[in-house]
Scaffold this motif. Structure first.
Motif, PDB file in Angstrom:
ATOM      1  N   GLY A  50       0.955  -1.111   0.082  1.00  0.00           N
ATOM      2  CA  GLY A  50       0.066  -0.069   0.050  1.00  0.00           C
ATOM      3  C   GLY A  50       0.806   1.244  -0.066  1.00  0.00           C
ATOM      4  N   ALA A  51       1.854   1.084   0.684  1.00  0.00           N
ATOM      5  CA  ALA A  51       2.815   2.541   0.771  1.00  0.00           C
ATOM      6  C   ALA A  51       3.342   2.697  -0.627  1.00  0.00           C
ATOM      7  CB  ALA A  51       3.951   2.149   1.697  1.00  0.00           C
ATOM      8  N   ARG A  52       3.577   1.894  -1.487  1.00  0.00           N
ATOM      9  CA  ARG A  52       3.900   2.226  -2.884  1.00  0.00           C
ATOM     10  C   ARG A  52       3.089   2.315  -3.977  1.00  0.00           C
ATOM     11  NH1 ARG A  52       9.077   3.725  -2.645  1.00  0.00           N
ATOM     12  NH2 ARG A  52      10.430   2.147  -1.897  1.00  0.00           N
ATOM     13  N   SER A  53       1.698   2.789  -3.398  1.00  0.00           N
ATOM     14  CA  SER A  53       0.672   3.063  -4.269  1.00  0.00           C
ATOM     15  C   SER A  53       0.783   4.330  -4.524  1.00  0.00           C
ATOM     16  CB  SER A  53      -0.649   2.988  -3.358  1.00  0.00           C
ATOM     17  OG  SER A  53      -0.802   4.014  -2.650  1.00  0.00           O
ATOM     18  N   THR A  54      -0.187   4.856  -5.782  1.00  0.00           N
ATOM     19  CA  THR A  54      -0.048   6.163  -6.513  1.00  0.00           C
ATOM     20  C   THR A  54      -1.055   7.179  -5.635  1.00  0.00           C
ATOM     21  OG1 THR A  54      -1.727   5.493  -7.986  1.00  0.00           O
ATOM     22  CG2 THR A  54       0.256   5.355  -8.474  1.00  0.00           C
ATOM     23  N   ALA A  55      -1.847   7.090  -4.600  1.00  0.00           N
ATOM     24  CA  ALA A  55      -2.516   7.750  -3.844  1.00  0.00           C
ATOM     25  C   ALA A  55      -1.623   8.689  -2.937  1.00  0.00           C
ATOM     26  CB  ALA A  55      -3.470   6.816  -2.815  1.00  0.00           C
ATOM     27  N   ALA A  78      -2.164  11.547  -1.833  1.00  0.00           N
ATOM     28  CA  ALA A  78      -2.721  12.432  -0.892  1.00  0.00           C
ATOM     29  C   ALA A  78      -2.724  11.759   0.644  1.00  0.00           C
ATOM     30  CB  ALA A  78      -4.030  12.692  -1.408  1.00  0.00           C
ATOM     31  N   PHE A  79      -2.430  10.550   0.432  1.00  0.00           N
ATOM     32  CA  PHE A  79      -2.370   9.708   1.793  1.00  0.00           C
ATOM     33  C   PHE A  79      -0.874  10.084   2.356  1.00  0.00           C
ATOM     34  CE2 PHE A  79      -2.493   5.223   4.038  1.00  0.00           C
ATOM     35  CZ  PHE A  79      -3.458   5.715   5.034  1.00  0.00           C
ATOM     36  N   GLU A  80      -0.883  10.452   3.578  1.00  0.00           N
ATOM     37  CA  GLU A  80       0.330  10.766   4.351  1.00  0.00           C
ATOM     38  C   GLU A  80       1.322   9.451   4.419  1.00  0.00           C
ATOM     39  OE1 GLU A  80       0.056  12.243   8.256  1.00  0.00           O
ATOM     40  OE2 GLU A  80      -1.207  10.662   8.950  1.00  0.00           O
ATOM     41  N   TRP A  81       0.745   8.020   4.503  1.00  0.00           N
ATOM     42  CA  TRP A  81       1.302   6.955   4.654  1.00  0.00           C
ATOM     43  C   TRP A  81       2.204   6.514   3.248  1.00  0.00           C
ATOM     44  CZ3 TRP A  81       2.576   5.507   9.550  1.00  0.00           C
ATOM     45  CH2 TRP A  81       1.893   6.153  10.695  1.00  0.00           C
ATOM     46  N   VAL A  82       1.914   7.158   2.339  1.00  0.00           N
ATOM     47  CA  VAL A  82       2.479   6.714   1.069  1.00  0.00           C
ATOM     48  C   VAL A  82       3.776   7.104   1.074  1.00  0.00           C
ATOM     49  CG1 VAL A  82       2.362   6.844  -1.484  1.00  0.00           C
ATOM     50  CG2 VAL A  82       0.261   6.361  -0.268  1.00  0.00           C
ATOM     51  N   VAL A  83       4.721   5.935   0.550  1.00  0.00           N
ATOM     52  CA  VAL A  83       6.300   6.256   0.261  1.00  0.00           C
ATOM     53  C   VAL A  83       6.452   7.094  -0.944  1.00  0.00           C
ATOM     54  CG1 VAL A  83       8.382   5.386   0.281  1.00  0.00           C
ATOM     55  CG2 VAL A  83       6.800   4.567   1.703  1.00  0.00           C
ATOM     56  N   THR A  84       6.933   8.105  -1.121  1.00  0.00           N
ATOM     57  CA  THR A  84       6.889   8.874  -2.458  1.00  0.00           C
ATOM     58  C   THR A  84       8.405   8.898  -2.959  1.00  0.00           C
ATOM     59  OG1 THR A  84       7.440  11.031  -1.025  1.00  0.00           O
ATOM     60  CG2 THR A  84       5.280  10.588  -1.751  1.00  0.00           C
ATOM     61  N   GLU A  85       9.356   8.435  -2.122  1.00  0.00           N
ATOM     62  CA  GLU A  85      10.654   8.347  -2.900  1.00  0.00           C
ATOM     63  C   GLU A  85      11.180   6.787  -3.322  1.00  0.00           C
ATOM     64  OE1 GLU A  85      13.456   9.348   0.139  1.00  0.00           O
ATOM     65  OE2 GLU A  85      12.409  11.329   0.511  1.00  0.00           O
TER      66      GLU A  85
END
Length: 303
Positions: free
Chosen positions: A289-294, A296-303
Motif C-alpha cells: 500500500g505504501a507504494r501506491s499512487t494515492a 494524498a495519503f500521508e503513509w504513501v512512500v514517495t521516494e
C-alpha cells in the motif's frame, strides 16, 4: 498498548538458507532500534548445520553494545545454550520448546517433558547473569504432525512449577492455522489462569490471519506481538508453515506513538532491500500500500 518485537533476524531468516554477513545483521539491528522498534529477536543457538542462517548469531551478539542487547532476545533450547550465549553477553533468553512431542522431537530432538524438566536449570543460569528468560511454547495451537493442540496442555505447561521462573510466556501459532476467537480464548486463559507475566503472541500469516490474530491477542491481554519485515520467515521443521506476520502491517494496524509515516518509509525501504538480497517475496500488505499512487495519503512512500 502491546508492543512489537521484530523477529526478522531469527524466525525471519530461518527458511532462507542464506547467511547474512554479521555486519549486515548489525546494520539491521541498529536501524530497527533507531526507528523505535522496542524489542528484537536477533538469532538462535540452533545447530548451524540444520539452520545455516543462524550460524553467526553469537558473532552478532559480540558486535552489539550492552545497551543494544538489553532490547534483544536470543532463541535457546537447552541450559547449555544459555551458558554459551551468556558468555558473549546475551541477557535475554527465549527458552523454546513445542507443546506437542512430535514437533519438539523434530525441532530440537527431545520430548516436551525433557524440555520442561531442564527449564529450572535454564532459569538458574539466567538469574546468575542478571538476565530474563521467556517460556516460549511453539505449536501452541496446532502441530504439523499431530494436528490440533488441546489448550489444556498449554495451561498444564504454563502452570507447571518447573516453568515458574519465566519472566514472559510466548504463545506461538507456529503454522499460522489459528483464528482470532481461538487466539483470544487461549490468551485470556493464560492471562487469568497462570502465573502473572508478560504474554507474547507469535503469529504466522500462512492462512492470512496474522494481523487479525495479533489484534485478537492484544484485545485479550497480550503485551507483545511478534512480526518480521516483509512477512519474512517460517519454521524449517514445520511442514506448511510460511512467513511471520509482517512488522509493517502490525505497526500500521496498532499505530504506536513512535510510528510515523517517515518510520514506515524507512522500514519499507529496509525490507525491500533485504528481501531482494535474500531473493524472497514481500508479503507485507502495508508495504504494498505504501507504494501506491494515492499521493494524498500521508503513509504513501514517495521516494
Amino acid at each position: 498498548m502491546a508492543i512489537l518485537r521484530d523477529v526478522t533476524l531469527r524466525d525471519g531468516l530461518q527458511l532462507t538458507g542464506k547467511v547474512l554477513p554479521t555486519d549486515r545483521k548489525v546494520e539491521i539491528v541498529r536501524r530497527l532500534l533507531a526507528a523505535g522498534v522496542p524489542e528484537l529477536e536477533i538469532g538462535s543457538m540452533a545447530r548451524p548445520d540444520l539452520v545455516p542462517p543462524m550460524a553467526n548469531s553469537l558473532e552478532l551478539v559480540a558486535a552489539l553494545t550492552p545497551e543494544e542487547l538489553r532490547r534483544c532476545w536470543l532463541w535457546v533450547a537447552t541450559p547449555r545454550h544459555i551458558e554459551k550465549a551468556a558468555a558473549v553477553g546475551v541477557r535475554n533468553f527465549q527458552y523454546c520448546f513445542s507443546v506437542s512431542d512430535a514437533h519438539n522431537k523434530a525441532n530440537i530432538g527431545r520430548t516436551t517433558e525433557d524440555s520442561v524438566a531442564a527449564m529450572p536449570e535454564a532459569v538458574r543460569l539466567t538469574r546468575a547473569v542478571g538476565g530474563r528468560v521467556q517460556l516460549c511454547l511453539a505449536t501452541a495451537f496446532t502441530c504439523p504432525f499431530d494436528g490440533p493442540v488441546d489448550p489444556a496442555r498449554v495451561l498444564e505447561i504454563a502452570t507447571d512449577p518447573r516453568t515458574d521462573g519465566a519472566d514472559d510466556i510466548v504463545l506461538a501459532d507456529t503454522l499460522g492455522q489459528a483464528y482470532p476467537n481461538q487466539v483470544a480464548a487461549l490468551v485470556e486463559s493464560v492471562r487469568t489462569r497462570t502465573p502473572k507475566r508478560r504474554i507474547v503472541f507469535h503469529g504466522h500469516d500462512t492462512w492470512g490471519m496474522g494481523v487479525a490474530n495479533s489484534l485478537a491477542a492484544i484485545a485479550a491481554g497480550a503485551d507483545v506481538v511478534d512480526g518480521s519485515l516483509g512477512g519474512l520467515g517460517g519454521c524449517p521443521f514445520a511442514p506448511g508453515a510460511s512467513g511471520n506476520t509482517s512488522s509493517e502491517d502490525l505497526l500500521f494496524a496498532t499505530r504506536p506513538e513512535w510510528f510515523t509515516p517517515t518510520v514506515l518509509a524507512d522500514l519499507v525501504k529496509m525490507s525491500e532491500s533485504l528481501l531482494i538480497e535474500l531473493g524472497e517475496p514481500n508479503r507485507s500488505r502495508a508495504a504494498e500500500g505504501a507504494r501506491s499512487t494515492a499521493k494524498a495519503f500521508e503513509w504513501v512512500v514517495t521516494e
